[in-house]
Design a protein around this motif. Structure first.
Motif, PDB file in Angstrom:
ATOM      1  N   UNK A 160       0.833  -1.210   0.000  1.00 18.58           N
ATOM      2  CA  UNK A 160       0.000   0.000   0.000  1.00 18.58           C
ATOM      3  C   UNK A 160       0.862   1.253   0.000  1.00 18.58           C
ATOM      4  N   UNK A 161       1.953   1.251   0.760  1.00 21.69           N
ATOM      5  CA  UNK A 161       2.889   2.384   0.739  1.00 21.69           C
ATOM      6  C   UNK A 161       3.465   2.558  -0.663  1.00 21.69           C
ATOM      7  N   UNK A 162       3.874   1.453  -1.245  1.00 20.60           N
ATOM      8  CA  UNK A 162       4.490   1.467  -2.584  1.00 20.60           C
ATOM      9  C   UNK A 162       3.502   1.973  -3.623  1.00 20.60           C
ATOM     10  N   UNK A 163       2.272   1.452  -3.582  1.00 23.31           N
ATOM     11  CA  UNK A 163       1.280   1.784  -4.604  1.00 23.31           C
ATOM     12  C   UNK A 163       0.718   3.192  -4.465  1.00 23.31           C
ATOM     13  N   UNK A 164       0.655   3.708  -3.231  1.00 24.07           N
ATOM     14  CA  UNK A 164      -0.074   4.959  -2.997  1.00 24.07           C
ATOM     15  C   UNK A 164       0.802   6.142  -2.588  1.00 24.07           C
ATOM     16  N   UNK A 165       2.107   5.901  -2.460  1.00 26.74           N
ATOM     17  CA  UNK A 165       2.998   7.002  -2.076  1.00 26.74           C
ATOM     18  C   UNK A 165       4.140   7.122  -3.080  1.00 26.74           C
ATOM     19  N   UNK A 166       3.773   7.077  -4.355  1.00 30.04           N
ATOM     20  CA  UNK A 166       4.748   7.231  -5.440  1.00 30.04           C
ATOM     21  C   UNK A 166       5.088   8.717  -5.590  1.00 30.04           C
ATOM     22  N   UNK A 167       6.137   9.061  -6.343  1.00 27.17           N
ATOM     23  CA  UNK A 167       6.552  10.457  -6.471  1.00 27.17           C
ATOM     24  C   UNK A 167       5.384  11.391  -6.838  1.00 27.17           C
ATOM     25  N   UNK A 168       5.274  12.490  -6.078  1.00 26.06           N
ATOM     26  CA  UNK A 168       4.219  13.470  -6.333  1.00 26.06           C
ATOM     27  C   UNK A 168       2.884  13.124  -5.686  1.00 26.06           C
ATOM     28  N   UNK A 169       2.838  12.037  -4.891  1.00 23.70           N
ATOM     29  CA  UNK A 169       1.567  11.605  -4.281  1.00 23.70           C
ATOM     30  C   UNK A 169       0.955  12.715  -3.444  1.00 23.70           C
ATOM     31  N   UNK A 170      -0.363  12.711  -3.411  1.00 27.03           N
ATOM     32  CA  UNK A 170      -1.092  13.752  -2.678  1.00 27.03           C
ATOM     33  C   UNK A 170      -1.972  13.096  -1.628  1.00 27.03           C
ATOM     34  N   UNK A 171      -1.812  13.552  -0.403  1.00 30.50           N
ATOM     35  CA  UNK A 171      -2.598  12.995   0.707  1.00 30.50           C
ATOM     36  C   UNK A 171      -4.095  13.113   0.435  1.00 30.50           C
ATOM     37  N   UNK A 172      -4.511  14.257  -0.178  1.00 30.67           N
ATOM     38  CA  UNK A 172      -5.953  14.480  -0.372  1.00 30.67           C
ATOM     39  C   UNK A 172      -6.563  13.544  -1.406  1.00 30.67           C
ATOM     40  N   UNK A 173      -5.727  12.795  -2.126  1.00 29.66           N
ATOM     41  CA  UNK A 173      -6.252  11.825  -3.091  1.00 29.66           C
ATOM     42  C   UNK A 173      -6.438  10.440  -2.465  1.00 29.66           C
ATOM     43  N   UNK A 174      -6.221  10.334  -1.175  1.00 35.10           N
ATOM     44  CA  UNK A 174      -6.474   9.086  -0.450  1.00 35.10           C
ATOM     45  C   UNK A 174      -7.769   9.309   0.346  1.00 35.10           C
ATOM     46  N   UNK A 175      -8.882   8.981  -0.286  1.00 40.89           N
ATOM     47  CA  UNK A 175     -10.194   9.372   0.214  1.00 40.89           C
ATOM     48  C   UNK A 175     -10.847   8.218   0.967  1.00 40.89           C
ATOM     49  N   UNK A 176     -11.450   8.523   2.094  1.00 40.87           N
ATOM     50  CA  UNK A 176     -12.146   7.503   2.866  1.00 40.87           C
ATOM     51  C   UNK A 176     -13.513   7.983   3.313  1.00 40.87           C
ATOM     52  N   UNK A 177     -14.329   7.026   3.738  1.00 41.36           N
ATOM     53  CA  UNK A 177     -15.627   7.323   4.353  1.00 41.36           C
ATOM     54  C   UNK A 177     -15.652   6.603   5.696  1.00 41.36           C
ATOM     55  N   UNK A 178     -16.049   7.339   6.724  1.00 42.28           N
ATOM     56  CA  UNK A 178     -16.155   6.748   8.064  1.00 42.28           C
ATOM     57  C   UNK A 178     -17.609   6.733   8.531  1.00 42.28           C
ATOM     58  N   UNK A 332      12.682   9.583 -10.923  1.00 48.05           N
ATOM     59  CA  UNK A 332      12.226   9.320  -9.549  1.00 48.05           C
ATOM     60  C   UNK A 332      11.232   8.166  -9.511  1.00 48.05           C
ATOM     61  N   UNK A 333      10.380   8.088 -10.534  1.00 47.14           N
ATOM     62  CA  UNK A 333       9.403   6.995 -10.575  1.00 47.14           C
ATOM     63  C   UNK A 333      10.086   5.653 -10.811  1.00 47.14           C
ATOM     64  N   UNK A 334      11.115   5.632 -11.650  1.00 45.11           N
ATOM     65  CA  UNK A 334      11.873   4.386 -11.868  1.00 45.11           C
ATOM     66  C   UNK A 334      12.453   3.907 -10.538  1.00 45.11           C
ATOM     67  N   UNK A 335      13.020   4.833  -9.803  1.00 43.39           N
ATOM     68  CA  UNK A 335      13.604   4.473  -8.500  1.00 43.39           C
ATOM     69  C   UNK A 335      12.526   3.933  -7.570  1.00 43.39           C
ATOM     70  N   UNK A 336      11.391   4.627  -7.521  1.00 43.22           N
ATOM     71  CA  UNK A 336      10.323   4.217  -6.606  1.00 43.22           C
ATOM     72  C   UNK A 336       9.721   2.867  -6.994  1.00 43.22           C
ATOM     73  N   UNK A 337       9.361   2.722  -8.265  1.00 40.86           N
ATOM     74  CA  UNK A 337       8.603   1.541  -8.687  1.00 40.86           C
ATOM     75  C   UNK A 337       9.467   0.293  -8.858  1.00 40.86           C
ATOM     76  N   UNK A 338      10.762   0.448  -9.120  1.00 44.48           N
ATOM     77  CA  UNK A 338      11.559  -0.721  -9.517  1.00 44.48           C
ATOM     78  C   UNK A 338      12.687  -1.118  -8.579  1.00 44.48           C
ATOM     79  N   UNK A 339      13.163  -0.191  -7.752  1.00 45.96           N
ATOM     80  CA  UNK A 339      14.313  -0.533  -6.898  1.00 45.96           C
ATOM     81  C   UNK A 339      13.836  -0.932  -5.508  1.00 45.96           C
ATOM     82  N   UNK A 340      14.115  -2.170  -5.133  1.00 39.44           N
ATOM     83  CA  UNK A 340      13.743  -2.629  -3.790  1.00 39.44           C
ATOM     84  C   UNK A 340      14.725  -2.066  -2.779  1.00 39.44           C
ATOM     85  N   UNK A 341      14.179  -1.416  -1.754  1.00 41.60           N
ATOM     86  CA  UNK A 341      15.013  -0.904  -0.664  1.00 41.60           C
ATOM     87  C   UNK A 341      14.785  -1.789   0.552  1.00 41.60           C
ATOM     88  N   UNK A 342      15.859  -2.375   1.031  1.00 46.25           N
ATOM     89  CA  UNK A 342      15.748  -3.308   2.151  1.00 46.25           C
ATOM     90  C   UNK A 342      15.557  -2.532   3.442  1.00 46.25           C
TER      91      UNK A 342
END
Length: 488
Positions: A160-178, A332-342
């Motif tokens: 979820x971190x990988x998929x939703x916090x890619x370069x340029x991610x915006x907190x306001x685009x993570x929408x929920x309903x409570x 930056x996206x190549x680094x985020x999407x493809x390089x595994x950081x241990x």
């Protein structure tokens, strides 16, 4: 073979439907395969429904409808989509591409629409472990599962971190309903920014994902409200187009691909009901058939490192431009999407490998896959399936214009990816018919899945793009060159 991303059931053969009048019987079958459309045409007599379907010029494009059911992403009714800037089913295909509606930012509402009583909007903070856990819980217990309720996606928190916090991610685009009283998270829809090339036109889009509604609230009609809310938030950020996928047919796919599965641990897949035993075969034969070598054969193949980012970026950009619909990656996206950081406490999500020439040290090939597990529901022996999904790959051989050479290279490279996935304890390796995949799927013993994945562009019109399958819904080298983007 079945996978939660598949929408199970027999797909109608569009070869029979393309260019012919749809009979009431065929219409009935099509409607059974598409609950949203069935609901839309409810009340029409069979002749009129058949006539309406005949006018929808989708047969050649869709190569088979996928079935809904428990696993169907609740993607809203056709009535809702008729209010949205998306192409209509009966629109004539046009050669030109461009926005459907020009958005005036001044006219975009600064406040969200009201929700039904008892619910309230929330913006998720995925840097907060508690809120990340809430999203994980919602998706783990209420997201896509197969029709027989045997498998359900289990996204890791690292995913979820990988998929939703890619370069340029915006907190306001993570929408929920409570729920207002309990504050329990009951629905979500998320987006991340990216750039696409659609037939060489570069556009900024939001990639929409994780539209999920608590099972007990599916009758509350939350889906249209969620879609409208993330649209509003994107408009306020100056992004007026989006890309999304679904296993069901909505107005109107720009392309459709089919799922294929390559068993890595055939016996486990058989025991959990994912793979079947072919008539006349034996378990031992199936295990032998799916056996892989223990060593790779691509010269200089090794794990991708940070030092490879620029070379992979250059290679992937050139390779991707060969496709009508592709992602325009930044470094930056190549680094985020493809390089595994241990990192301690984080599960590995992506595996990427490069082939480095031992003499020139040039990166000539690269291949990657990502991990998306599924829960096996109520099984006495196994509680999960580890599925590797083919992600991005590229090779210099693609630029020789020699299809035979490209096929030989990809057979070697993807077979090596299968070997590496097997070593990483994956049970199955999944791929779609996008990229150049039709060159190797059948030869590398990938089996046809039951499901399609339909690609959609929001507020953007372009002529249909091939999805790597022919009118018989089989991989076809003549239908390649269309989809060059992988959606999570």
């Amino acid at each position: 073979m079945s996978d939660p991303k598949d929408k199970k059931g027999e797909a109608p053969n569009s070869a029979d439907a393309a260019g012919r009048k749809i009979t009431p019987k065929v219409a009935e079958a099509l409607l059974e395969n598409n609950p949203a459309l069935k609901n839309e045409l409810a009340g029409m007599d069979k002749e009129k429904a058949a006539e309406a379907l005949s006018k929808m010029d989708v047969a050649e494009l869709l190569t088979g409808l996928a079935v809904g059911g428990k696993n169907q992403k609740d993607m809203a009714s056709y009535k809702f989509w008729q209010t949205q800037p998306v192409p209509r089913f009966n629109e004539a295909a046009k050669d030109d591409s461009g926005p459907i509606k020009i958005i005036d930012p001044e006219k975009v509402s600064k406040t969200p629409d009201a929700l039904v009583e008892g619910f309230e909007w929330t913006t998720l903070d995925l840097t907060n472990d508690d809120e990340l856990q809430e999203l994980w819980d919602l998706l783990t217990y209420h997201y896509v599962e197969d029709d027989n309720a045997m498998f359900r996606f289990r996204y890791s928190k690292s995913f979820l971190h990988w998929a939703l916090m890619s370069p340029g991610w915006k907190k306001e685009w993570h929408v929920g309903v409570r729920a207002t009283k309990s504050k329990k998270l009951v629905a979500s829809i998320c987006g991340v920014p990216t750039e696409l090339r659609v037939r060489d036109q570069k556009i900024k889009v939001t990639e929409i994902n994780f539209l999920c509604i608590h099972k007990k609230l599916r009758s509350k009609r939350l889906t249209p409200v969620l879609i409208k809310e993330i649209t509003r938030r994107c408009y306020l950020s100056g992004i007026y187009q989006a890309i999304y996928t679904a296993g069901v047919v909505l107005p109107t796919p720009v392309s459709s691909c089919r799922y294929y599965h390559r068993p890595l641990d055939w016996l486990k897949l058989y025991e959990i009901g994912f793979s079947h035993l072919p008539y006349g075969s034996t378990k031992a034969r199936q295990i032998t058939k799916n056996h892989l070598p223990s060593t790779t054969s691509t010269t200089g193949l090794r794990l991708m490192e940070s030092k490879d980012i620029d070379a992979v970026h250059d290679l992937l950009e050139r390779y991707s431009r060969r496709f009508s619909l592709n992602q325009a990656f930044t470094r930056e996206e190549i680094e985020h999407w493809l390089v595994h950081k241990d990192e301690e406490g984080k599960e590995q999500v992506v595996w990427s490998y490069v082939a480095e020439d031992p003499e020139t040290h040039k990166i000539n090939d690269f291949v990657s896959f990502y991990n998306l597990e599924s829960t096996v529901i109520q099984h006495p022996k196994h509680d999960n399936v580890r599925a590797a999904y083919l992600y991005y790959y590229a090779t210099e051989t693609a630029f020789t214009e020699d299809t035979k050479a490209l096929k030989a290279k990809l057979l070697q490279l993807i077979n090596d990816a299968l070997i590496m996935a097997k070593k990483a304890k994956f049970d199955v390796f999944n791929a779609l018919t996008l990229h150049d995949n039709p060159l190797f799927l059948e030869q590398l013993k990938f089996g046809a899945g039951d499901g399609q994945l339909h690609f959609y562009l929001y507020n953007y019109r372009t002529a249909p793009i091939p999805g790597g399958v022919n009118e018989k819904n089989l991989p076809d080298e003549g239908k390649m060159g269309g989809v060059g983007i992988v959606m999570l």
